[in-house]
Scaffold this motif. Sequence first.
Motif, mmCIF file in Angstrom:
data_model
loop_
_atom_site.group_PDB
_atom_site.id
_atom_site.type_symbol
_atom_site.label_atom_id
_atom_site.label_comp_id
_atom_site.label_asym_id
_atom_site.label_seq_id
_atom_site.Cartn_x
_atom_site.Cartn_y
_atom_site.Cartn_z
ATOM 1 N N LEU A 63 -46.118 27.103 30.935
ATOM 2 C CA LEU A 63 -46.795 27.740 32.062
ATOM 3 C C LEU A 63 -45.883 28.729 32.782
ATOM 4 N N ASP A 64 -44.689 28.263 33.151
ATOM 5 C CA ASP A 64 -43.725 29.096 33.874
ATOM 6 C C ASP A 64 -42.367 28.397 33.823
ATOM 7 N N ARG A 65 -41.435 28.931 33.050
ATOM 8 C CA ARG A 65 -40.128 28.288 32.888
ATOM 9 C C ARG A 65 -39.285 28.330 34.151
ATOM 10 N N ALA A 66 -39.723 29.103 35.153
ATOM 11 C CA ALA A 66 -38.968 29.207 36.402
ATOM 12 C C ALA A 66 -39.483 28.267 37.487
ATOM 13 N N VAL A 67 -40.459 27.409 37.159
ATOM 14 C CA VAL A 67 -40.895 26.410 38.140
ATOM 15 C C VAL A 67 -39.710 25.491 38.443
ATOM 16 N N PRO A 68 -39.420 25.217 39.705
ATOM 17 C CA PRO A 68 -38.283 24.351 40.039
ATOM 18 C C PRO A 68 -38.460 22.941 39.470
ATOM 19 N N VAL A 69 -37.401 22.434 38.852
ATOM 20 C CA VAL A 69 -37.357 21.061 38.344
ATOM 21 C C VAL A 69 -36.222 20.355 39.071
ATOM 22 N N LEU A 70 -36.532 19.300 39.794
ATOM 23 C CA LEU A 70 -35.534 18.553 40.558
ATOM 24 C C LEU A 70 -35.158 17.298 39.776
ATOM 25 N N PHE A 71 -33.868 17.158 39.504
ATOM 26 C CA PHE A 71 -33.357 16.034 38.720
ATOM 27 C C PHE A 71 -32.366 15.242 39.553
ATOM 28 N N LEU A 72 -32.635 13.959 39.734
ATOM 29 C CA LEU A 72 -31.773 13.093 40.539
ATOM 30 C C LEU A 72 -30.689 12.462 39.680
ATOM 31 N N ASP A 73 -29.465 12.926 39.858
ATOM 32 C CA ASP A 73 -28.317 12.317 39.182
ATOM 33 C C ASP A 73 -27.678 11.340 40.161
ATOM 34 N N THR A 74 -27.954 10.072 39.973
ATOM 35 C CA THR A 74 -27.462 9.043 40.883
ATOM 36 C C THR A 74 -25.984 8.727 40.681
ATOM 37 N N LEU A 75 -25.386 9.281 39.639
ATOM 38 C CA LEU A 75 -24.021 8.977 39.211
ATOM 39 C C LEU A 75 -23.921 7.583 38.598
ATOM 40 N N HIS A 76 -25.086 6.972 38.340
ATOM 41 C CA HIS A 76 -25.154 5.693 37.627
ATOM 42 C C HIS A 76 -26.037 5.812 36.380
ATOM 43 N N LEU A 77 -26.351 7.027 35.956
ATOM 44 C CA LEU A 77 -27.283 7.202 34.851
ATOM 45 C C LEU A 77 -26.626 6.908 33.500
ATOM 46 N N PHE A 78 -27.479 6.598 32.523
ATOM 47 C CA PHE A 78 -27.000 6.435 31.154
ATOM 48 C C PHE A 78 -26.459 7.778 30.646
ATOM 49 N N PRO A 79 -25.354 7.778 29.909
ATOM 50 C CA PRO A 79 -24.886 9.030 29.300
ATOM 51 C C PRO A 79 -25.948 9.660 28.415
ATOM 52 N N GLU A 80 -26.765 8.822 27.792
ATOM 53 C CA GLU A 80 -27.829 9.339 26.930
ATOM 54 C C GLU A 80 -28.844 10.162 27.717
ATOM 55 N N THR A 81 -29.096 9.779 28.964
ATOM 56 C CA THR A 81 -30.034 10.541 29.796
ATOM 57 C C THR A 81 -29.486 11.921 30.119
ATOM 58 N N LEU A 82 -28.217 11.996 30.445
ATOM 59 C CA LEU A 82 -27.609 13.292 30.760
ATOM 60 C C LEU A 82 -27.603 14.204 29.535
ATOM 61 N N ALA A 83 -27.316 13.632 28.373
ATOM 62 C CA ALA A 83 -27.330 14.430 27.144
ATOM 63 C C ALA A 83 -28.749 14.892 26.813
ATOM 64 N N TYR A 84 -29.718 14.010 27.033
ATOM 65 C CA TYR A 84 -31.120 14.342 26.774
ATOM 66 C C TYR A 84 -31.588 15.456 27.709
ATOM 67 N N ARG A 85 -31.184 15.374 28.964
ATOM 68 C CA ARG A 85 -31.511 16.443 29.922
ATOM 69 C C ARG A 85 -31.003 17.784 29.400
ATOM 70 N N ASP A 86 -29.756 17.835 29.029
ATOM 71 C CA ASP A 86 -29.178 19.103 28.577
ATOM 72 C C ASP A 86 -29.890 19.633 27.335
ATOM 73 N N ALA A 87 -30.240 18.722 26.430
ATOM 74 C CA ALA A 87 -30.916 19.137 25.198
ATOM 75 C C ALA A 87 -32.313 19.680 25.487
ATOM 76 N N LEU A 88 -33.053 19.011 26.386
ATOM 77 C CA LEU A 88 -34.406 19.472 26.702
ATOM 78 C C LEU A 88 -34.400 20.787 27.461
ATOM 79 N N VAL A 89 -33.485 20.930 28.402
ATOM 80 C CA VAL A 89 -33.394 22.181 29.159
ATOM 81 C C VAL A 89 -33.148 23.350 28.220
ATOM 82 N N ALA A 90 -32.232 23.168 27.276
ATOM 83 C CA ALA A 90 -31.922 24.233 26.312
ATOM 84 C C ALA A 90 -33.106 24.502 25.392
ATOM 85 N N ARG A 91 -33.735 23.450 24.909
ATOM 86 C CA ARG A 91 -34.844 23.599 23.965
ATOM 87 C C ARG A 91 -36.049 24.274 24.604
#
Length: 245
Positions: A63-91
């Motif tokens: 629809l619009d890649r510039a729609v704001p996406v807010l992601f809460l990094d609690t500093l307690h997240l699984f490393p897999e979640t952070l890696a998944y975030r980066d992969a999805l953002v790029a993809r």
Amino acid sequence: MSTPSGLPLGDPSTAAQLSERFCALNAQELLRLAIEDLFPGRIALVSSFGSEAAVLLHMISELDRAVPVLFLDTLHLFPETLAYRDALVARLGLTRVETLRPDPETLAKEDSENFLWSSDPDRCCAIRKVEPLAKALRNYDAWITGRKRFQAATRAALPLFENDGTHIKLNPLATWTRDDIAAYFERHGLPAHPLVARNYLSIGCLPCTSPVRPGEDARAGRWRGRGKTECGVHIPATLEAGSDR
């Protein structure tokens, strides 16, 4: 404050009117309506980049890649979640992903040993999720969530639109089933969160998330054994209180 259609944001009847008026629209149509007509420039998607998050993120990207996406990094997240975030953002080519983190001074004062989750999980969620999100939402009139009715008994009556204090909250996938989610992933070739294969069906912070057993609600692995079902971001009074900090 009101929507472009003249409905007041703080009126408890506004969400009910929106849900009734637009109940025939599908998820993609609801998103387009909210982003382009109801709350132009004043709406954000709040995403955990969890087990089912790719569905809404993909819809937003189309629809619009510039729609704001807010992601809460609690500093307690699984490393897999952070890696998944980066992969999805790029993809998906998302261009406005904002990472929200807890206030360093608050952490130093209340959770210097990073162990508050064990003694007071409600307060831990408050300083790591509720307060950062509440502050970020000051810039918006509405926000989008990925919650669904099938996820837990506490969400069985989830509406399409909710009044959330001074905000409107949109749940475009409220009526979707687990099969709908799986079909969308397959149809668009979306990658699964790495922890799904280990039966993590709802993924939050590492200390407070466990795999789901057969027959359990999708959210049964969150705060297991504590009688806690929500972090607080979906409790209007809690979120409003967090905005004042």
